[in-house]
Design a protein around this motif. Sequence first.
Motif, PDB file in Angstrom:
ATOM      1  N   PHE A  78       0.812  -1.209   0.000  1.00 23.93           N
ATOM      2  CA  PHE A  78       0.000   0.000   0.000  1.00 23.93           C
ATOM      3  C   PHE A  78       0.846   1.261   0.000  1.00 23.93           C
ATOM      4  O   PHE A  78       0.447   2.294  -0.568  1.00 23.93           O
ATOM      5  CB  PHE A  78      -0.981  -0.014   1.170  1.00 23.93           C
ATOM      6  CG  PHE A  78      -2.238  -0.784   0.853  1.00 23.93           C
ATOM      7  CD1 PHE A  78      -3.223  -0.228   0.060  1.00 23.93           C
ATOM      8  CD2 PHE A  78      -2.420  -2.068   1.329  1.00 23.93           C
ATOM      9  CE1 PHE A  78      -4.374  -0.936  -0.257  1.00 23.93           C
ATOM     10  CE2 PHE A  78      -3.560  -2.791   1.024  1.00 23.93           C
ATOM     11  CZ  PHE A  78      -4.540  -2.221   0.228  1.00 23.93           C
ATOM     12  N   ARG A  79       2.027   1.211   0.612  1.00 21.60           N
ATOM     13  CA  ARG A  79       2.910   2.370   0.523  1.00 21.60           C
ATOM     14  C   ARG A  79       3.398   2.567  -0.906  1.00 21.60           C
ATOM     15  O   ARG A  79       3.476   3.697  -1.397  1.00 21.60           O
ATOM     16  CB  ARG A  79       4.088   2.203   1.487  1.00 21.60           C
ATOM     17  CG  ARG A  79       3.691   2.478   2.932  1.00 21.60           C
ATOM     18  CD  ARG A  79       4.824   2.242   3.909  1.00 21.60           C
ATOM     19  NE  ARG A  79       4.420   2.639   5.263  1.00 21.60           N
ATOM     20  CZ  ARG A  79       5.100   2.344   6.366  1.00 21.60           C
ATOM     21  NH1 ARG A  79       6.232   1.636   6.286  1.00 21.60           N
ATOM     22  NH2 ARG A  79       4.666   2.740   7.554  1.00 21.60           N
ATOM     23  N   THR A  80       3.702   1.471  -1.585  1.00 27.88           N
ATOM     24  CA  THR A  80       4.101   1.555  -2.990  1.00 27.88           C
ATOM     25  C   THR A  80       2.948   2.077  -3.844  1.00 27.88           C
ATOM     26  O   THR A  80       3.145   2.922  -4.733  1.00 27.88           O
ATOM     27  CB  THR A  80       4.541   0.174  -3.498  1.00 27.88           C
ATOM     28  OG1 THR A  80       5.655  -0.282  -2.717  1.00 27.88           O
ATOM     29  CG2 THR A  80       4.948   0.241  -4.962  1.00 27.88           C
ATOM     30  N   LEU A  81       1.737   1.579  -3.577  1.00 29.84           N
ATOM     31  CA  LEU A  81       0.553   2.045  -4.299  1.00 29.84           C
ATOM     32  C   LEU A  81       0.360   3.552  -4.106  1.00 29.84           C
ATOM     33  O   LEU A  81       0.092   4.279  -5.068  1.00 29.84           O
ATOM     34  CB  LEU A  81      -0.671   1.276  -3.815  1.00 29.84           C
ATOM     35  CG  LEU A  81      -2.027   1.552  -4.464  1.00 29.84           C
ATOM     36  CD1 LEU A  81      -2.915   0.312  -4.359  1.00 29.84           C
ATOM     37  CD2 LEU A  81      -2.740   2.723  -3.788  1.00 29.84           C
ATOM     38  N   LEU A  82       0.517   4.016  -2.865  1.00 38.07           N
ATOM     39  CA  LEU A  82       0.329   5.434  -2.578  1.00 38.07           C
ATOM     40  C   LEU A  82       1.373   6.280  -3.301  1.00 38.07           C
ATOM     41  O   LEU A  82       1.052   7.337  -3.861  1.00 38.07           O
ATOM     42  CB  LEU A  82       0.411   5.663  -1.069  1.00 38.07           C
ATOM     43  CG  LEU A  82       0.058   7.064  -0.561  1.00 38.07           C
ATOM     44  CD1 LEU A  82      -1.357   7.454  -0.969  1.00 38.07           C
ATOM     45  CD2 LEU A  82       0.201   7.121   0.960  1.00 38.07           C
ATOM     46  N   GLN A  83       2.604   5.810  -3.332  1.00 34.91           N
ATOM     47  CA  GLN A  83       3.657   6.537  -4.045  1.00 34.91           C
ATOM     48  C   GLN A  83       3.368   6.584  -5.542  1.00 34.91           C
ATOM     49  O   GLN A  83       3.574   7.616  -6.195  1.00 34.91           O
ATOM     50  CB  GLN A  83       5.010   5.875  -3.772  1.00 34.91           C
ATOM     51  CG  GLN A  83       5.490   6.041  -2.343  1.00 34.91           C
ATOM     52  CD  GLN A  83       6.633   5.099  -1.991  1.00 34.91           C
ATOM     53  OE1 GLN A  83       7.102   4.323  -2.822  1.00 34.91           O
ATOM     54  NE2 GLN A  83       7.091   5.165  -0.748  1.00 34.91           N
ATOM     55  N   ASP A 140      -0.415   6.004   7.283  1.00 40.65           N
ATOM     56  CA  ASP A 140       0.243   6.774   6.230  1.00 40.65           C
ATOM     57  C   ASP A 140      -0.777   7.573   5.429  1.00 40.65           C
ATOM     58  O   ASP A 140      -0.578   8.764   5.149  1.00 40.65           O
ATOM     59  CB  ASP A 140       0.985   5.835   5.272  1.00 40.65           C
ATOM     60  CG  ASP A 140       2.194   5.171   5.894  1.00 40.65           C
ATOM     61  OD1 ASP A 140       2.648   5.633   6.961  1.00 40.65           O
ATOM     62  OD2 ASP A 140       2.693   4.184   5.317  1.00 40.65           O
ATOM     63  N   GLN A 141      -1.858   6.916   5.036  1.00 39.86           N
ATOM     64  CA  GLN A 141      -2.874   7.583   4.228  1.00 39.86           C
ATOM     65  C   GLN A 141      -3.551   8.705   5.008  1.00 39.86           C
ATOM     66  O   GLN A 141      -3.811   9.789   4.464  1.00 39.86           O
ATOM     67  CB  GLN A 141      -3.900   6.555   3.757  1.00 39.86           C
ATOM     68  CG  GLN A 141      -3.341   5.512   2.811  1.00 39.86           C
ATOM     69  CD  GLN A 141      -4.237   4.302   2.674  1.00 39.86           C
ATOM     70  OE1 GLN A 141      -5.456   4.416   2.600  1.00 39.86           O
ATOM     71  NE2 GLN A 141      -3.651   3.126   2.651  1.00 39.86           N
TER      72      GLN A 141
END
Length: 207
Positions: A78-83, A140-141
Amino acid sequence: MVSQPSPDRERSSAPLRAHNAIPRDRVLDAARDIVVDVGLRGLTMADLARRADVSRATLYRTWPNADGVVADLFTREFRTLLQTAMRSVSGDDARSMLVALSVAVVRLARRLPVLQRVIELDPGFIAPYLLHRRGASTDDQMQLLEDLIRDGQTDGSIRAGDAAVMASAVLLDAWAFVLTGPVFVGEDHLDALDAELRLQLDRFLTP
């Protein structure tokens, strides 16, 4: 959730790696592949060690069990998706940026292979994160949304209000469109649904 064998000494000719030398991304890549292939219930430390080409002893130095691996896997994905979403959008002000980013995240999340597989085979995994606690990727989101809302309140593009509560409302809305949107409208109408999300968020945030 995922039943695991107790850690034991394994007989292997492979050399053990130092704790700080474990190929973390390689292990998480292997975990992702297993989850996509067979679901969460098929992920065991023994299979993961074989797929990642490390010893079980090495795995247990970093993760206590497969649940810990899964938690780190979803945080990374999900961190990769957000980036990825952040690199794909732009806006004239904080509100347009937040709206575009939220819709982009929703669209990417629906196509995230590990999430699709969990929804299909192990939907119970998601329930605690919806009903009882927040995960690291949710934090994070939330932080990003709060920052954008405060920026928008400063530049005049977002109405006044408690940024944390408003961020929560945006994120709850977005997750509903990820998890239940396809059920309500079907795969053929998701573009139209996302247009409604864009309109809804814009009107919610406009002063």
